[in-house]
Structure formats: C-alpha cells, structure tokens
Design a protein around this motif. Sequence first.
Motif, PDB file in Angstrom:
ATOM      1  N   ALA A  67      -5.809  67.112  45.463  1.00 12.50           N
ATOM      2  CA  ALA A  67      -4.470  66.530  45.415  1.00 12.50           C
ATOM      3  C   ALA A  67      -3.650  66.947  46.919  1.00 12.50           C
ATOM      4  O   ALA A  67      -2.447  66.171  47.097  1.00 12.50           O
ATOM      5  N   PHE A  68      -4.330  67.681  47.658  1.00  9.95           N
ATOM      6  CA  PHE A  68      -3.656  67.851  48.972  1.00  9.95           C
ATOM      7  C   PHE A  68      -3.405  66.561  49.543  1.00  9.95           C
ATOM      8  O   PHE A  68      -2.295  66.349  50.184  1.00  9.95           O
ATOM      9  N   ALA A  69      -4.356  65.424  49.489  1.00 13.10           N
ATOM     10  CA  ALA A  69      -4.389  64.316  49.864  1.00 13.10           C
ATOM     11  C   ALA A  69      -3.797  63.186  48.905  1.00 13.10           C
ATOM     12  O   ALA A  69      -2.894  62.354  49.454  1.00 13.10           O
ATOM     13  N   GLY A  70      -4.173  63.263  47.817  1.00 13.49           N
ATOM     14  CA  GLY A  70      -3.866  62.160  46.776  1.00 13.49           C
ATOM     15  C   GLY A  70      -2.304  62.233  46.413  1.00 13.49           C
ATOM     16  O   GLY A  70      -1.760  61.088  46.132  1.00 13.49           O
ATOM     17  N   PRO A  79     -10.746  55.491  45.431  1.00 16.94           N
ATOM     18  CA  PRO A  79     -10.070  56.611  45.061  1.00 16.94           C
ATOM     19  C   PRO A  79      -9.859  57.500  46.155  1.00 16.94           C
ATOM     20  O   PRO A  79     -10.296  57.036  47.249  1.00 16.94           O
ATOM     21  N   THR A  80      -9.484  58.870  45.758  1.00 11.82           N
ATOM     22  CA  THR A  80      -9.248  59.855  47.309  1.00 11.82           C
ATOM     23  C   THR A  80     -10.398  60.253  47.925  1.00 11.82           C
ATOM     24  O   THR A  80     -10.671  60.127  48.940  1.00 11.82           O
ATOM     25  N   LEU A  81     -11.478  60.458  47.195  1.00 11.27           N
ATOM     26  CA  LEU A  81     -12.735  61.185  47.913  1.00 11.27           C
ATOM     27  C   LEU A  81     -13.890  60.219  47.696  1.00 11.27           C
ATOM     28  O   LEU A  81     -14.159  59.538  46.619  1.00 11.27           O
ATOM     29  N   SER A  82     -14.556  60.210  48.814  1.00 10.41           N
ATOM     30  CA  SER A  82     -15.976  59.487  48.733  1.00 10.41           C
ATOM     31  C   SER A  82     -16.839  59.677  47.559  1.00 10.41           C
ATOM     32  O   SER A  82     -17.643  59.042  47.108  1.00 10.41           O
ATOM     33  N   ASN A  83     -16.655  61.308  47.340  1.00  5.96           N
ATOM     34  CA  ASN A  83     -17.616  61.566  46.223  1.00  5.96           C
ATOM     35  C   ASN A  83     -17.414  60.865  45.046  1.00  5.96           C
ATOM     36  O   ASN A  83     -18.340  60.753  43.941  1.00  5.96           O
ATOM     37  N   VAL A 128      -8.703  54.054  51.078  1.00  7.99           N
ATOM     38  CA  VAL A 128      -7.817  54.583  52.110  1.00  7.99           C
ATOM     39  C   VAL A 128      -8.185  56.122  52.544  1.00  7.99           C
ATOM     40  O   VAL A 128      -7.670  56.279  53.440  1.00  7.99           O
ATOM     41  N   SER A 129      -9.165  56.674  52.268  1.00  9.33           N
ATOM     42  CA  SER A 129      -9.764  57.929  52.610  1.00  9.33           C
ATOM     43  C   SER A 129     -11.189  57.895  52.315  1.00  9.33           C
ATOM     44  O   SER A 129     -11.498  59.098  52.196  1.00  9.33           O
ATOM     45  N   THR A 130     -11.827  57.160  51.974  1.00  3.94           N
ATOM     46  CA  THR A 130     -13.058  57.261  51.663  1.00  3.94           C
ATOM     47  C   THR A 130     -13.916  57.117  52.974  1.00  3.94           C
ATOM     48  O   THR A 130     -14.154  55.605  53.334  1.00  3.94           O
ATOM     49  N   THR A 131     -14.199  58.036  53.650  1.00  2.00           N
ATOM     50  CA  THR A 131     -14.868  57.861  55.052  1.00  2.00           C
ATOM     51  C   THR A 131     -16.353  57.901  55.210  1.00  2.00           C
ATOM     52  O   THR A 131     -16.910  57.912  56.352  1.00  2.00           O
ATOM     53  N   ALA A 132     -16.974  58.239  54.204  1.00  2.00           N
ATOM     54  CA  ALA A 132     -18.517  58.656  54.152  1.00  2.00           C
ATOM     55  C   ALA A 132     -19.149  57.234  54.571  1.00  2.00           C
ATOM     56  O   ALA A 132     -18.988  56.075  54.309  1.00  2.00           O
ATOM     57  N   GLU A 133     -20.269  57.634  55.073  1.00  2.00           N
ATOM     58  CA  GLU A 133     -21.262  56.528  55.500  1.00  2.00           C
ATOM     59  C   GLU A 133     -21.852  55.678  54.313  1.00  2.00           C
ATOM     60  O   GLU A 133     -21.891  56.434  53.252  1.00  2.00           O
ATOM     61  N   GLU A 159     -20.434  64.278  48.912  1.00  7.36           N
ATOM     62  CA  GLU A 159     -20.886  63.223  49.748  1.00  7.36           C
ATOM     63  C   GLU A 159     -20.238  62.888  50.814  1.00  7.36           C
ATOM     64  O   GLU A 159     -20.969  62.653  51.822  1.00  7.36           O
ATOM     65  N   PHE A 160     -19.085  63.143  50.938  1.00  7.04           N
ATOM     66  CA  PHE A 160     -18.394  63.155  52.441  1.00  7.04           C
ATOM     67  C   PHE A 160     -18.859  64.083  53.316  1.00  7.04           C
ATOM     68  O   PHE A 160     -19.091  63.908  54.386  1.00  7.04           O
ATOM     69  N   THR A 161     -18.854  65.392  52.928  1.00  5.22           N
ATOM     70  CA  THR A 161     -19.199  66.418  53.987  1.00  5.22           C
ATOM     71  C   THR A 161     -20.668  66.496  54.216  1.00  5.22           C
ATOM     72  O   THR A 161     -21.063  66.742  55.398  1.00  5.22           O
ATOM     73  N   ALA A 198     -16.011  70.401  55.516  1.00  3.66           N
ATOM     74  CA  ALA A 198     -15.635  70.975  54.316  1.00  3.66           C
ATOM     75  C   ALA A 198     -14.323  70.361  53.812  1.00  3.66           C
ATOM     76  O   ALA A 198     -13.464  69.749  54.444  1.00  3.66           O
ATOM     77  N   LEU A 199     -14.128  70.469  52.779  1.00  5.81           N
ATOM     78  CA  LEU A 199     -12.816  70.111  52.231  1.00  5.81           C
ATOM     79  C   LEU A 199     -11.788  71.462  51.909  1.00  5.81           C
ATOM     80  O   LEU A 199     -12.510  72.294  52.430  1.00  5.81           O
ATOM     81  N   PRO A 200     -10.629  71.130  51.723  1.00  5.04           N
ATOM     82  CA  PRO A 200      -9.724  72.279  51.994  1.00  5.04           C
ATOM     83  C   PRO A 200      -9.989  73.446  51.134  1.00  5.04           C
ATOM     84  O   PRO A 200      -9.849  74.572  51.514  1.00  5.04           O
ATOM     85  N   GLY A 228     -13.286  68.011  60.097  1.00  2.69           N
ATOM     86  CA  GLY A 228     -13.612  66.407  59.560  1.00  2.69           C
ATOM     87  C   GLY A 228     -12.186  66.020  59.039  1.00  2.69           C
ATOM     88  O   GLY A 228     -11.174  66.650  59.167  1.00  2.69           O
ATOM     89  N   ASN A 229     -12.399  64.985  58.434  1.00  3.05           N
ATOM     90  CA  ASN A 229     -11.184  64.236  57.884  1.00  3.05           C
ATOM     91  C   ASN A 229     -10.087  65.135  57.038  1.00  3.05           C
ATOM     92  O   ASN A 229      -8.849  64.936  57.065  1.00  3.05           O
ATOM     93  N   ALA A 230     -10.641  65.965  56.331  1.00  2.80           N
ATOM     94  CA  ALA A 230      -9.865  66.788  55.405  1.00  2.80           C
ATOM     95  C   ALA A 230      -8.684  67.613  56.190  1.00  2.80           C
ATOM     96  O   ALA A 230      -7.708  68.306  55.742  1.00  2.80           O
ATOM     97  N   PHE A 231      -9.322  67.825  57.409  1.00  2.90           N
ATOM     98  CA  PHE A 231      -8.481  68.714  58.322  1.00  2.90           C
ATOM     99  C   PHE A 231      -6.954  67.965  58.675  1.00  2.90           C
ATOM    100  O   PHE A 231      -6.175  68.568  59.163  1.00  2.90           O
ATOM    101  N   GLN A 278      -1.378  61.660  57.444  1.00  2.87           N
ATOM    102  CA  GLN A 278      -2.534  60.457  57.718  1.00  2.87           C
ATOM    103  C   GLN A 278      -2.559  59.864  56.364  1.00  2.87           C
ATOM    104  O   GLN A 278      -3.037  58.660  56.455  1.00  2.87           O
ATOM    105  N   PHE A 279      -2.759  60.729  55.208  1.00  5.47           N
ATOM    106  CA  PHE A 279      -3.143  60.096  54.033  1.00  5.47           C
ATOM    107  C   PHE A 279      -1.983  59.085  53.460  1.00  5.47           C
ATOM    108  O   PHE A 279      -2.362  58.123  52.806  1.00  5.47           O
ATOM    109  N   ALA A 280      -0.846  59.651  53.595  1.00  5.16           N
ATOM    110  CA  ALA A 280       0.327  58.656  53.131  1.00  5.16           C
ATOM    111  C   ALA A 280       0.323  57.472  53.985  1.00  5.16           C
ATOM    112  O   ALA A 280       0.590  56.469  53.543  1.00  5.16           O
TER     113      ALA A 280
HETATM  114  C1  1QQ Z   1     -13.592  61.752  51.884  1.00  9.62           C
HETATM  115  C2  1QQ Z   1     -12.789  62.220  52.593  1.00  9.62           C
HETATM  116  C3  1QQ Z   1     -11.731  63.201  52.102  1.00  9.62           C
HETATM  117  C4  1QQ Z   1     -11.516  64.355  53.404  1.00  9.62           C
HETATM  118  C5  1QQ Z   1     -10.556  62.483  51.984  1.00  9.62           C
HETATM  119  C6  1QQ Z   1      -9.445  63.436  51.270  1.00  9.62           C
HETATM  120  O1  1QQ Z   1     -12.541  61.649  54.107  1.00  9.62           O
HETATM  121  O2  1QQ Z   1     -13.969  61.927  50.771  1.00  9.62           O
HETATM  122  O3  1QQ Z   1     -14.305  60.547  52.284  1.00  9.62           O
END
Ligand code: 1QQ
Length: 391
Positions: free
Chosen positions: A64-67, A122-126, A145-150, A195-197, A247-249, A271-274, A322-324
């Motif tokens: 929710a910190f990002a969502g 969604p918010t997380l790549s996971n 808009v925040s799904t950054t994983a490969e 998945e993202f981390t 890591a996530l927050p 990473g991105n969660a920072f 950044q997420f907004a």
């Molecule tokens: C992802 C991310 C997260 C940190 C977004 C909040 O980049 O899950 O891909």
Amino acid sequence: MRLKSTTGAALAAAALLATGACVSDDTNQASSDSALSGSGTGADCTIDETVKIGAVFSLTEAAAFAGTYQQEGLAMGFEELNAAGGITYEVIQEDDKTSVEDSVAAFGKLIDRDEVSAIVGPTLSNMAFTTYTDAESAGVPALGVSTTAEGIPEMGDYIFRASLPEEVALAASIPAAKEALGLAKVAVLYDNADEFTTSAANTIKDVLTDEGIEIVAEETFETADTDFAAQLTSVLEAEPDAVILSALPGATVPLVKQARNLGIEAPIVGGNAFNSPVLVGALEDASEGLIVGGAWSAAADTTGNAEFIANYTEKYGRAPDQFAAQAYTAAYLLDQAIRADCDANREAIKDNLGQILEYDSILGPISIDENGEVTQEAVVQIVHDGAFTLL
Ligand code: 1QQ
C-alpha cells in the motif's frame, strides 16, 4: 511480433468462416463495441460511450506504500483528461490487498463483469506474473506502472509497461554509486521469495560483474522476515564498501535499522521500492545516504512536472512520489493510444499502445514498443535529510 487487429481479426474470422464455425466475441465484449469507436483523431477525437478503465493496485497491506499513491496519480490523470473533453473516462478501482489471489479476482471482475477497455496495474510484479496470463488470454490490454521485474512485457501481446525496468534502474544506480563512493567490494542482500526482488538480485550480480565490483557477502531472506541478525553479522565481517539491497519496504525498514544498530555504516543502494517517501519516513535517520535508481524525480525539469507536483499536492495534501507520477503518466499514455485511432476497443488499444514514440511526459520522453516494453531515462537519487535529491 504483434499483428494489427485488423489483420489478426480478419484472419481469425476467415479461418472460422471457412470451417463453418460461428464467430462469437463473447469473451472480449469491449473489443466489439462500436460505441467505443468515435470520430476524429488525436486531440479532436470524440467518443460517445464512457470508456471504462480498470485499475488494480495494492491499496492495503504490504504494498500500500505504493498503491495508494498510484490510485491518486491515475485518478488525477483521468480527471484532467475528462476536463479536456472529447472522451469521458471512468476508472474502476480495485484493491488487490497485496495478495496474488485478490489480484486474480480483481482482474477477473474487471475483465468479465465491468468489461473494461484496459487495466492499469497491478502494483507488484509478484502479482503480475499471474494476473497477466489472465489479461492475455482474455485479450485485455494491461499496462503496468510499477512492474519492473525481468520478463513481464514478454508475457504476451496485450501486456505493456510504463514502469522503468529494474535492469535499467540498476544499470544506472550501481555505476553512479561506484563513481560517487569508489566502490570496490559490496555485500548483496535480497528477498528470495518475491519475483521482483529475486529478478533484481540477478541483475545486481550482472551489473556488479560488468563494473568489476567484488561481492564479498551474499545473503538472502524472505519477504515477511523481521530478524536479520545472522545475515547482517556476515555482512559486518565482510567489511563491504556498500550494501546492495533488493527488498520490499516490509523487510527493508527493520533490516536497515538493524544494520545501523549493529555498526554497519556502509552506504546502502536499493531497488525500486526505495523510491518511496513512506519508506524514507519509516526509516527515520537510517534513511540518510540511501541511493536508488528510478523513473522520476521531483527535481527533474521534465514537461509538466512542476505543475503536476503543485496540482497533486494541492489535491491530496501531500507531495507525489514516483509511483504517483508513473500512474499519472499511464492515464496519458492510454489516452494517446485511444486517440490514435479514436477507438477505445481492446484491440485498438493493444495495437496503439505499442506504437508510442517519445511521448513527452512528466517522466521525460517515454516510448512503448511493439513488445510492450518502455524506454525512458533512469534518474539516480540519494536521500539527504529525509528527502530525495539527484545524485
Ligand atoms: C515490482 C516493484 C515494486 C517495488 C513496486 C512497488 O518494482 O514489484 O516490480
């Protein structure tokens, strides 16, 4: 390679007719709605029917910190577009509660019940690795808009992102940190249950190899862990010049605080969660000196950025992050894709979202290619006195 819908649909229809089958579009209602196709093009496009856009963000629980920022940014973007006229957007917002199961349910509802033209999130790549298989098979364009994983845009023809890939962010932040701090040896810590981390950890190791930086400690943990004594003791003994943390927050806050309490003074590259004022606030003094690569900076002189920050702050009573900014940009990218053929049907959005070239956004010039991947510049920031500044 994406086929233009006209070609793909015509071929599919011809094949079905040749076998005497009945052509039905029941699973893809929004792609067959003529009222979603308007008149005029570009700025003059007018569509009579309200265009429904689904949004799936983590509005509660761990992400929710990002969502919450994403919900606000997207809503503000579409409100501005509605005020500009020609097309009326309705955002149907769902909360996936930071859970894969709820994310799948939210996508299902938006696809089948609400018959949206496209989905943001969604918010997380996971969650994306599961929900995007559903969007793809239903033929509904999904824009992360925040799904950054490969590997995310590669999931299908209907899958796009306006989220700076973590590979690009780390390829900017690690060399910048090396130059600023003279890094020769580092410790790598990562959450191996997300998945993202985990994806980012692979990238981190590749970038470190390319940069000739030695890894003197490598430690893992899981998303819900709260005690990092064992991992941090190894890190302390290895005496790294910096700690690279994926890591996530939820884990970052106790981990970084425990590291400082244990006497680890090395700078931390994240990473991105920072890229979150919520994280920085929760870390308190331990946030000092954090380095992170990202998609947006409040300090950037990009088109409309100062106005975006002022309007957002006035509307929501706090500054955007950044997420907004990325979610706000997504509203404009979808609008661009719809206006291209003045068509808000799913197929038209799918075809046109992958044709956006150098759109001048608050994130800077941004492109989305036919594979659904975004191209934009990364910014590298460092936290000083609780605020992000350009490194
Ligand atoms: C992802 C991310 C997260 C940190 C977004 C909040 O980049 O899950 O891909």
